[in-house]
Design a protein around this motif. Structure first.
Motif, short mmCIF file in Angstrom:
data_model
loop_
_atom_site.label_atom_id
_atom_site.label_comp_id
_atom_site.label_asym_id
_atom_site.label_seq_id
_atom_site.Cartn_x
_atom_site.Cartn_y
_atom_site.Cartn_z
N ILE A 49 0.75 -1.05 -0.10
CA ILE A 49 0.00 -0.10 0.00
C ILE A 49 0.90 1.18 0.12
O ILE A 49 1.77 1.50 1.07
CB ILE A 49 -0.83 -0.17 1.43
CG1 ILE A 49 -1.79 -1.28 1.33
CG2 ILE A 49 -1.74 1.33 1.29
CD1 ILE A 49 -2.59 -1.43 2.64
N VAL A 63 -4.23 3.61 7.82
CA VAL A 63 -4.53 2.55 6.72
C VAL A 63 -4.86 1.30 7.64
O VAL A 63 -4.04 0.97 8.46
CB VAL A 63 -3.34 2.09 5.91
CG1 VAL A 63 -3.62 0.98 4.87
CG2 VAL A 63 -3.09 3.39 5.08
N LYS A 64 -5.86 0.53 7.09
CA LYS A 64 -6.23 -0.63 7.94
C LYS A 64 -6.39 -1.90 6.83
O LYS A 64 -6.65 -1.59 5.93
CB LYS A 64 -7.53 -0.49 8.68
CG LYS A 64 -7.36 0.59 9.61
CD LYS A 64 -8.99 0.85 10.13
CE LYS A 64 -9.13 2.06 10.94
NZ LYS A 64 -10.51 2.31 11.48
N ILE A 65 -5.87 -2.96 7.36
CA ILE A 65 -6.55 -4.26 6.63
C ILE A 65 -7.29 -4.99 7.61
O ILE A 65 -6.92 -5.32 8.83
CB ILE A 65 -5.12 -5.06 6.13
CG1 ILE A 65 -4.22 -4.13 5.35
CG2 ILE A 65 -5.68 -6.36 5.62
CD1 ILE A 65 -3.10 -5.00 5.01
N HIS A 88 -10.04 -9.62 1.44
CA HIS A 88 -9.59 -8.60 2.38
C HIS A 88 -10.34 -7.23 2.34
O HIS A 88 -10.49 -6.89 1.00
CB HIS A 88 -8.04 -8.39 2.62
CG HIS A 88 -7.32 -9.74 2.76
ND1 HIS A 88 -7.50 -10.46 4.00
CD2 HIS A 88 -6.93 -10.90 1.89
CE1 HIS A 88 -6.60 -11.27 4.00
NE2 HIS A 88 -6.33 -11.86 2.77
N LEU A 90 -9.60 -3.30 2.67
CA LEU A 90 -8.64 -2.41 3.20
C LEU A 90 -9.35 -0.90 3.19
O LEU A 90 -10.35 -0.76 2.56
CB LEU A 90 -7.57 -2.10 1.94
CG LEU A 90 -6.28 -3.07 1.79
CD1 LEU A 90 -7.09 -4.77 1.45
CD2 LEU A 90 -5.41 -2.84 0.83
N THR A 92 -8.85 3.30 4.44
CA THR A 92 -8.08 4.47 4.58
C THR A 92 -9.00 5.39 5.20
O THR A 92 -10.21 5.69 4.81
CB THR A 92 -7.27 4.83 3.32
OG1 THR A 92 -6.38 5.96 3.98
CG2 THR A 92 -8.29 5.32 2.28
N THR A 100 -13.18 2.49 1.66
CA THR A 100 -12.63 1.02 1.72
C THR A 100 -12.39 0.38 0.27
O THR A 100 -12.85 1.16 -0.76
CB THR A 100 -13.60 -0.02 2.19
OG1 THR A 100 -14.99 0.07 1.71
CG2 THR A 100 -13.84 0.29 3.61
#
Length: 147
Positions: A49, A63-65, A88, A90, A92, A100
């Motif tokens: 990313i 940022v997340k997963i 998944h 993702l 932000t 997402t």
């Protein structure tokens, strides 16, 4: 009154978009190793990313997963994470909530996701876009590994 409010909001946005944010960085050795773009083992998928734009240098964006925060980006930074193959989400940080991107990964492959900063009403927002491998590799090469 509305004009004054909008002018103040514009001034705040301009200030936020022209400063410089910094985030904790990984070692140069780890950064260079990940820029070899080695394919992960067949039971894992790799996700890069990256944020290769200079827009919004004062903004750090989370940022997340799959709901887990992996860190904050600044201009010209990237993250790399190994995940299990499959679906998944993702995310932000953006102005009024997370934006997402759903990504379905296959083992043994790397994926490249660009985080873009966009202007907002009060502060800049962000979005995530899956990009082709060649474009993603160049974006990562132009960036440095964040912790």
């Amino acid at each position: 009154m509305f004009k004054k409010t909008m002018l103040c909001a514009a001034a705040v946005t301009l200030t936020l978009l022209t400063g410089c944010a910094s985030v904790p960085m990984e070692s140069a050795e780890k950064d260079q190793a990940l820029k070899s773009f080695t394919a992960p083992a067949s039971d894992k998928a790799g996700i890069y990313i990256f944020r290769d734009s200079s827009l919004g240098p004062a903004l750090k964006k989370t940022v997340k997963i799959d709901g887990e925060t992996i860190g904050e980006t600044a201009t010209h930074t990237y993250f790399y994470r190994l995940v299990n193959p499959g679906r998944h989400v993702l995310a932000t940080e953006s102005e009024f909530g997370d934006n997402t991107l759903e990504l379905v990964t296959q083992g043994g492959h790397n994926y490249y996701v660009r985080q873009s900063i966009k202007l907002g009403v009060f502060v800049g927002g962000a979005k995530l876009t899956l990009v082709p491998e060649a474009e993603g590799k160049q974006g990562v090469r132009d960036s440095k590994l964040a912790q």
